[in-house]
Design an enzyme around this catalytic site. Structure first.
Site, PDB file in Angstrom:
ATOM      1  N   HIS A   1       0.844  -1.196   0.000  1.00 17.49           N
ATOM      2  CA  HIS A   1       0.000   0.000   0.000  1.00 17.49           C
ATOM      3  C   HIS A   1       0.882   1.250   0.000  1.00 17.49           C
ATOM      4  O   HIS A   1       1.252   1.749   1.071  1.00 17.49           O
ATOM      5  CB  HIS A   1      -0.910   0.010   1.233  1.00 17.49           C
ATOM      6  CG  HIS A   1      -1.846  -1.156   1.313  1.00 17.49           C
ATOM      7  ND1 HIS A   1      -1.423  -2.419   1.647  1.00 17.49           N
ATOM      8  CD2 HIS A   1      -3.187  -1.243   1.099  1.00 17.49           C
ATOM      9  CE1 HIS A   1      -2.460  -3.247   1.645  1.00 17.49           C
ATOM     10  NE2 HIS A   1      -3.540  -2.563   1.310  1.00 17.49           N
TER      11      HIS A   1
ATOM     12  N   HIS B   1      -3.919   3.187  -3.559  1.00 19.42           N
ATOM     13  CA  HIS B   1      -4.114   2.669  -2.199  1.00 19.42           C
ATOM     14  C   HIS B   1      -3.395   1.346  -1.949  1.00 19.42           C
ATOM     15  O   HIS B   1      -2.506   1.286  -1.099  1.00 19.42           O
ATOM     16  CB  HIS B   1      -5.606   2.489  -1.905  1.00 19.42           C
ATOM     17  CG  HIS B   1      -5.875   1.706  -0.657  1.00 19.42           C
ATOM     18  ND1 HIS B   1      -5.661   2.225   0.603  1.00 19.42           N
ATOM     19  CD2 HIS B   1      -6.309   0.434  -0.471  1.00 19.42           C
ATOM     20  CE1 HIS B   1      -5.972   1.311   1.508  1.00 19.42           C
ATOM     21  NE2 HIS B   1      -6.368   0.209   0.878  1.00 19.42           N
TER      22      HIS B   1
ATOM     23  N   GLU C   1     -17.892  -2.864  24.499  1.00 18.35           N
ATOM     24  CA  GLU C   1     -17.110  -4.088  24.638  1.00 18.35           C
ATOM     25  C   GLU C   1     -15.891  -4.126  23.717  1.00 18.35           C
ATOM     26  O   GLU C   1     -14.791  -4.491  24.152  1.00 18.35           O
ATOM     27  CB  GLU C   1     -17.987  -5.322  24.384  1.00 18.35           C
ATOM     28  CG  GLU C   1     -19.038  -5.579  25.453  1.00 18.35           C
ATOM     29  CD  GLU C   1     -20.344  -4.855  25.169  1.00 18.35           C
ATOM     30  OE1 GLU C   1     -21.310  -5.031  25.938  1.00 18.35           O
ATOM     31  OE2 GLU C   1     -20.392  -4.093  24.168  1.00 18.35           O
TER      32      GLU C   1
ATOM     33  N   HIS D   1     -29.230 -13.936  25.446  1.00 19.13           N
ATOM     34  CA  HIS D   1     -28.155 -13.754  26.412  1.00 19.13           C
ATOM     35  C   HIS D   1     -27.496 -15.072  26.822  1.00 19.13           C
ATOM     36  O   HIS D   1     -26.574 -15.065  27.633  1.00 19.13           O
ATOM     37  CB  HIS D   1     -28.686 -13.042  27.664  1.00 19.13           C
ATOM     38  CG  HIS D   1     -28.896 -11.576  27.466  1.00 19.13           C
ATOM     39  ND1 HIS D   1     -29.642 -11.061  26.435  1.00 19.13           N
ATOM     40  CD2 HIS D   1     -28.456 -10.502  28.174  1.00 19.13           C
ATOM     41  CE1 HIS D   1     -29.659  -9.740  26.509  1.00 19.13           C
ATOM     42  NE2 HIS D   1     -28.932  -9.376  27.544  1.00 19.13           N
TER      43      HIS D   1
END
Length: 678
Positions: free
Chosen positions: A50, A281, A428, A490
């Protein structure tokens, strides 16, 4: 008309590039061009890579590394160095060029010539451990940014503990549009802004280009306003104007907030036709374009060659911090906390920490408490936190459920970093990446917590932690259908199998309070990778009363041998060990002798010699019992084994009813044994 048709059009980006190239040549520009030339050469030789970001951000990186970044190339691991994170890890040649030019040992020109080749320190994306100048593994976008937040947070917490004479450095990160599109960026910048981590600076490569084309295809937000709304100071600069860049970096150093500097750049700067486009890129420029770029830059040196005057300037920059480092070493040598600081930075546990563990295990053995293993984990933390000052923890807004706060820890808050407990909020992924940064910084051992099912949100950061071999402890509660009424959203069923499949992760699922203490002891000792302590919501009886040997250390062991010749082995983890023991009693009453094996850590068990494993498991029919899916159990059960557990998602009901509904009961196990032995 024909002549007009043959005249090539000039795009706005090309016109802008020509205007920038027409500016008077300065020493800073020539130094930046050295980065560009090395990036072009390495990517061309590898035929892969890159080049766009290194070419676009070379001016920004030059200003940072020659005038602001505190480092000494002669000592890459100096504890009080500034941390530099290339969050946009695909642009890795920017970092490798900087390490080479500033004189870091182990990143010579031969290493650059081996860019992206097997065993080269110059890997496709920066890899922690491949070279001491690489602070973290990056590449999965957004994670480097969040890891930098953890590093900046660790610096503030260590400074609060040891004082500015030992800890006083900054964290700098370069990120891309892609980093800022990832959801983790929102989590990380929100936390950094809230905590006012003013020694953190993010340099945003604002080049308006993504792989699909202009970023306007998918993004129209005002980035500066977004950061300002989350408590950051912001600046926008021409990323090819050294004076503007230096002024913005000076502003960041003075800021009372974390700082975003949006650097408007041209990706692939210098390339005659590919600059400012996605073509620059992620692929080599090609021979013709590479030659055209060097001609536009006025670069005439052969490939992988830096003119001696430029090389000397860069080497001088690499030694610019030598005096600062020597002064720090003198202060550290006579500092009252020197020994404790050096111990913490080295990652060594205090000499007496094990005494707290031993006392806890003895208490549990004597009292035989019936506890949820999450409550037993709280007991372990109550013992370990006072005995281990490096241990810092936090939860994703589930402290009261995860049971991770220890009285007296104190909470980290904006402007107050003397505490040891972190309120991460419901972030999280950001929490886990931040914990990686804390661990990478050195001096602290992070533990973080959430419900086990929500490891889905943090998994990418856990994977990088495993890849980097970082000691991060995950406290994961509510581990199965045993959480009950909250239902299948859950209740994790596939998570144990999924996480056991990840290399270099130890998954601990203790059966009772004593095993929980032992698993905490093992997780804290383990320095080569992350540990997951998977814990129950429901209470379980004590299985053992022997506090001497850490039996979990071997991953699995015979908890209860058969009363007579063993006819079957019941192998279980966590809360299902107690159910297996009930089944053993039922079968014993019928004269069927079976053993029960507790298997709290598959990874540790797999590391034992085959003779031990064969003895533990026995040459008899084997039955696996776990309130999770069966994937992976065939390893221990063999071709004729029987698994008793989950085959799909759970349901909403009291946990006792759920275990009956899904056939994970002592009677169901006993029936399976009878059928198999018939």
């Amino acid at each position: 008309m024909a002549s007009l048709a043959e005249t090539p059009s000039v795009s706005p980006v090309q016109a802008l590039q020509e205007a920038i190239l027409a500016r008077p040549m300065t020493p800073a520009r020539r130094m930046a061009d050295a980065i560009r030339a090395l990036a072009i050469d390495a990517v061309e030789k590898a035929n892969s890579g890159h080049p766009g970001l290194p070419m676009g951000m070379a001016d920004v990186a030059t200003a940072l590394w020659t005038r602001f970044l505190k480092f000494d190339a002669a000592d890459p691991r100096w504890p009080d160095r500034d941390r530099f994170v290339l969050s946009a890890g695909h642009g890795s040649m920017l970092l490798y060029a900087l390490l080479h030019l500033t004189g870091f040992e182990g990143m010579g020109i031969d290493e650059l010539k081996r860019f992206r080749q097997l065993h080269s320190p110059a890997a496709g994306h920066p890899e922690y451990g491949a070279h001491p100048g690489i602070e973290t593994t990056t590449g999965p976008l957004g994670q480097g940014l969040a890891t930098a937040v953890g590093m900046a947070l660790a610096e503030r917490m260590m400074a609060a503990r040891f004082g500015r004479s030992l800890v006083d450095h900054r964290t700098w990160a370069i990120c891309s549009d892609g980093d800022l599109m990832e959801g983790i960026s929102h989590e990380a910048i929100g936390l950094a802004g809230h905590l006012r981590l003013n020694k953190l600076t993010l340099l945003y490569d604002d080049n308006h280009v993504s792989i699909d084309g202009d970023t306007a295809l998918a993004r129209s937000e005002d980035t500066l306003k977004r950061f300002a709304a989350q408590g950051w100071a912001t600046k926008s600069v021409d990323g090819h104007d050294p004076a503007q860049i230096v002024a913005a970096l000076s502003f960041a150093v003075r800021s009372k907030k974390p700082t975003l500097i949006a650097c408007r750049t041209i990706i692939g700067f210098g390339a005659p036709t590919k600059a400012g486009t996605a073509a620059a890129h992620g692929a080599p420029l090609g021979r013709v374009e590479a030659a055209g770029a060097k001609a536009a830059l006025g670069w005439t040196a052969p490939p992988f060659t830096i003119p001696e005057d430029l090389a000397a300037r860069w080497r001088e920059a690499g030694g610019r911090g030598a005096g600062t480092r020597r002064a720090w070493l003198k202060r550290a040598a006579r500092h009252a906390q020197r020994a404790e600081f050096e111990r913490a930075i080295a990652g060594r546990l205090p000499d007496t920490w094990h005494e707290a563990v031993a006392a806890l295990k003895q208490t549990i053995a004597e009292t035989k408490p019936k506890l949820a293993t999450r409550a037993a984990s709280q007991m372990a933390l109550d013992a370990l936190v006072p005995a281990t000052p490096d241990l810092v923890g936090g939860s994703a807004d589930l402290t009261g459920s995860n049971l991770t706060f220890v009285k007296g820890m104190g909470s980290v808050a904006p402007g107050n970093f003397a505490g040891r407990y972190l309120h991460f909020g419901i972030r999280e992924h950001g929490m886990a990446a931040c914990a990686n940064g804390i661990a990478l910084h050195g001096g602290l051992i992070p533990y973080i917590a959430t419900f086990f099912v929500f490891t889905d949100y943090l998994r990418p950061a856990l994977r990088l932690s495993a890849l980097m071999g970082q000691r991060v402890i995950h406290v994961l509660t509510h581990d199965s259908i045993g959480l009950g009424e909250d239902g299948p959203t859950h209740q994790p069923v596939e998570h144990l199998a999924s996480l056991r499949a990840m290399p270099n992760v130890h998954v601990f699922r203790p059966a009772d309070a004593l095993e929980t203490a032992e698993c905490w002891e093992l997780a804290l000792r383990r320095t080569e990778g992350p540990s997951l302590i998977v814990l129950s919501r429901q209470a379980v009886p004590a299985m053992r009363a022997d506090a001497g040997e850490n039996r979990c250390a071997r991953g699995g062991y015979v908890l209860a041998e058969a009363e007579g010749d063993r006819r079957a082995t019941l192998i279980a983890t966590g809360t299902e060990v107690a159910i297996a023991m009930e089944a053993r009693a039922l079968l014993a009453a019928e004269g069927i002798a079976v053993a029960v094996v507790s298997l709290p850590c598959w990874e540790a068990f797999a590391q034992q010699d085959s003779a031990w494993r064969d003895w533990v498991l026995g040459a008899v029919p084997r039955f696996g019992i776990e309130a999770a899916v069966a994937q992976g159990w065939e390893r221990w059960l063999g071709p004729d084994g029987v698994f008793i557990g989950m085959t799909g998602f759970g349901a909403s009901a009291p946990f006792e009813e759920l275990y009956k509904e899904f056939g994970i009961t002592a009677e169901a196990i006993a029936s399976a044994v009878r059928r198999r032995l018939a």
